[in-house]
Scaffold this motif. Structure first.
Motif, short mmCIF file in Angstrom:
data_model
loop_
_atom_site.label_atom_id
_atom_site.label_comp_id
_atom_site.label_asym_id
_atom_site.label_seq_id
_atom_site.Cartn_x
_atom_site.Cartn_y
_atom_site.Cartn_z
N ASP A 22 0.75 -1.23 -0.05
CA ASP A 22 0.00 -0.13 0.02
C ASP A 22 0.75 1.17 -0.17
O ASP A 22 2.15 1.13 -0.12
CB ASP A 22 -1.08 -0.08 1.17
CG ASP A 22 -0.40 0.21 2.64
OD1 ASP A 22 0.68 0.52 2.61
OD2 ASP A 22 -1.21 0.03 3.58
N GLU A 23 0.13 2.50 0.12
CA GLU A 23 0.87 3.62 -0.06
C GLU A 23 1.72 4.08 1.29
O GLU A 23 3.04 4.60 1.29
CB GLU A 23 -0.01 4.95 -0.13
CG GLU A 23 -1.03 4.99 0.72
CD GLU A 23 -2.35 4.08 0.55
OE1 GLU A 23 -3.20 4.35 1.53
OE2 GLU A 23 -2.40 3.58 -0.36
N ASP A 24 1.45 3.36 2.22
CA ASP A 24 2.36 3.23 3.38
C ASP A 24 3.49 2.31 3.50
O ASP A 24 4.14 2.05 4.68
CB ASP A 24 1.49 3.27 4.65
CG ASP A 24 0.42 4.50 4.79
OD1 ASP A 24 1.01 5.61 4.35
OD2 ASP A 24 -0.64 4.42 5.38
N ASN A 25 3.81 1.63 2.35
CA ASN A 25 4.66 0.62 2.18
C ASN A 25 4.37 -0.55 3.13
O ASN A 25 5.37 -1.38 3.63
CB ASN A 25 6.17 1.05 2.45
CG ASN A 25 7.28 0.30 1.80
OD1 ASN A 25 6.86 -0.24 0.74
ND2 ASN A 25 8.36 0.43 2.25
N ASN A 26 3.02 -1.00 3.40
CA ASN A 26 2.75 -1.95 4.31
C ASN A 26 2.08 -3.34 3.37
O ASN A 26 1.62 -3.10 2.16
CB ASN A 26 1.55 -1.77 5.12
CG ASN A 26 1.80 -0.73 6.14
OD1 ASN A 26 3.06 -0.93 6.75
ND2 ASN A 26 1.01 0.27 6.44
N LYS A 27 2.49 -4.61 3.74
CA LYS A 27 1.99 -5.58 2.59
C LYS A 27 0.40 -5.83 2.98
O LYS A 27 0.30 -5.68 4.18
CB LYS A 27 2.96 -6.94 3.16
CG LYS A 27 4.10 -6.89 2.65
CD LYS A 27 5.11 -8.23 2.86
CE LYS A 27 6.62 -7.81 2.52
NZ LYS A 27 7.06 -9.04 2.74
N GLN A 28 -0.40 -5.99 2.09
CA GLN A 28 -1.67 -6.33 2.05
C GLN A 28 -1.74 -7.60 1.31
O GLN A 28 -1.24 -7.80 0.25
CB GLN A 28 -2.48 -5.39 1.76
CG GLN A 28 -2.47 -4.00 2.58
CD GLN A 28 -3.63 -2.98 2.33
OE1 GLN A 28 -4.16 -3.05 1.10
NE2 GLN A 28 -4.04 -2.22 3.19
N GLU A 77 1.95 -8.79 -12.42
CA GLU A 77 2.28 -7.85 -11.40
C GLU A 77 0.67 -7.00 -11.31
O GLU A 77 0.30 -6.91 -12.20
CB GLU A 77 3.33 -6.79 -11.63
CG GLU A 77 4.69 -7.11 -11.73
CD GLU A 77 5.96 -6.40 -11.90
OE1 GLU A 77 5.48 -5.22 -11.63
OE2 GLU A 77 6.76 -6.79 -11.86
N TYR A 78 0.11 -6.72 -10.05
CA TYR A 78 -1.01 -6.13 -9.96
C TYR A 78 -0.83 -4.89 -9.33
O TYR A 78 0.20 -4.56 -8.45
CB TYR A 78 -1.72 -7.16 -8.76
CG TYR A 78 -1.84 -8.63 -9.19
CD1 TYR A 78 -3.14 -8.73 -9.43
CD2 TYR A 78 -0.96 -9.40 -9.30
CE1 TYR A 78 -3.54 -9.90 -9.85
CE2 TYR A 78 -1.20 -10.63 -9.56
CZ TYR A 78 -2.49 -11.21 -10.02
OH TYR A 78 -2.98 -12.40 -10.24
N PHE A 79 -1.29 -3.88 -10.11
CA PHE A 79 -1.45 -2.50 -9.81
C PHE A 79 -2.64 -1.86 -9.49
O PHE A 79 -3.83 -2.42 -10.06
CB PHE A 79 -0.79 -1.71 -10.95
CG PHE A 79 0.67 -2.16 -10.88
CD1 PHE A 79 1.84 -1.42 -10.38
CD2 PHE A 79 1.03 -3.22 -12.15
CE1 PHE A 79 3.23 -1.95 -10.68
CE2 PHE A 79 2.39 -3.44 -12.14
CZ PHE A 79 3.20 -2.71 -11.44
N SER A 80 -2.83 -0.85 -8.82
CA SER A 80 -3.88 -0.06 -8.68
C SER A 80 -4.25 0.68 -9.92
O SER A 80 -3.24 1.24 -10.40
CB SER A 80 -3.93 0.88 -7.49
OG SER A 80 -3.86 0.37 -6.18
#
Length: 99
Positions: A22-28, A77-80
């Motif tokens: 995510d935008e905070d560099n956390n894995k989801q 690769e998956y992107f928003s």
């Protein structure tokens, strides 16, 4: 894939688990329900996998749509997607569900 999902109560196949940052560099982590195409673009319907440490205790599933792009190594690769791409993909997905 690591054994992170052994502790989660999943009925899904680990092969369908997608990791995104995510935008905070956390894995989801998400479970890929399905893929569909719109023109030359490929998208995936992803369901958010709640971590057992999550504060969210609702039973409601959170879903999103990701754009799939094949990288130089031939891997997905998956992107928003952009807002415009998301709107087009959502419309296509809704049309699929009507059929």
């Amino acid at each position: 894939m690591e054994d992170k999902f052994d502790d989660l109560d999943l009925e899904q196949d680990d092969a369908n688990i997608v990791e995104m940052i995510d935008e905070d560099n956390n894995k989801q982590y998400f479970y890929e329900e399905m893929q569909f195409t719109v023109g030359n673009d490929r998208y995936a319907l992803l369901n958010f996998i709640k971590d057992e440490d999550s504060d969210d205790d609702s039973d409601e599933e959170e879903s999103t749509i990701a754009k799939i792009i094949v990288n130089a190594d031939g891997e997905d690769e998956y992107f928003s997607p952009s807002d415009e791409e998301f709107a087009v993909a959502l419309r296509a997905y809704e049309d699929l569900m009507i059929d």
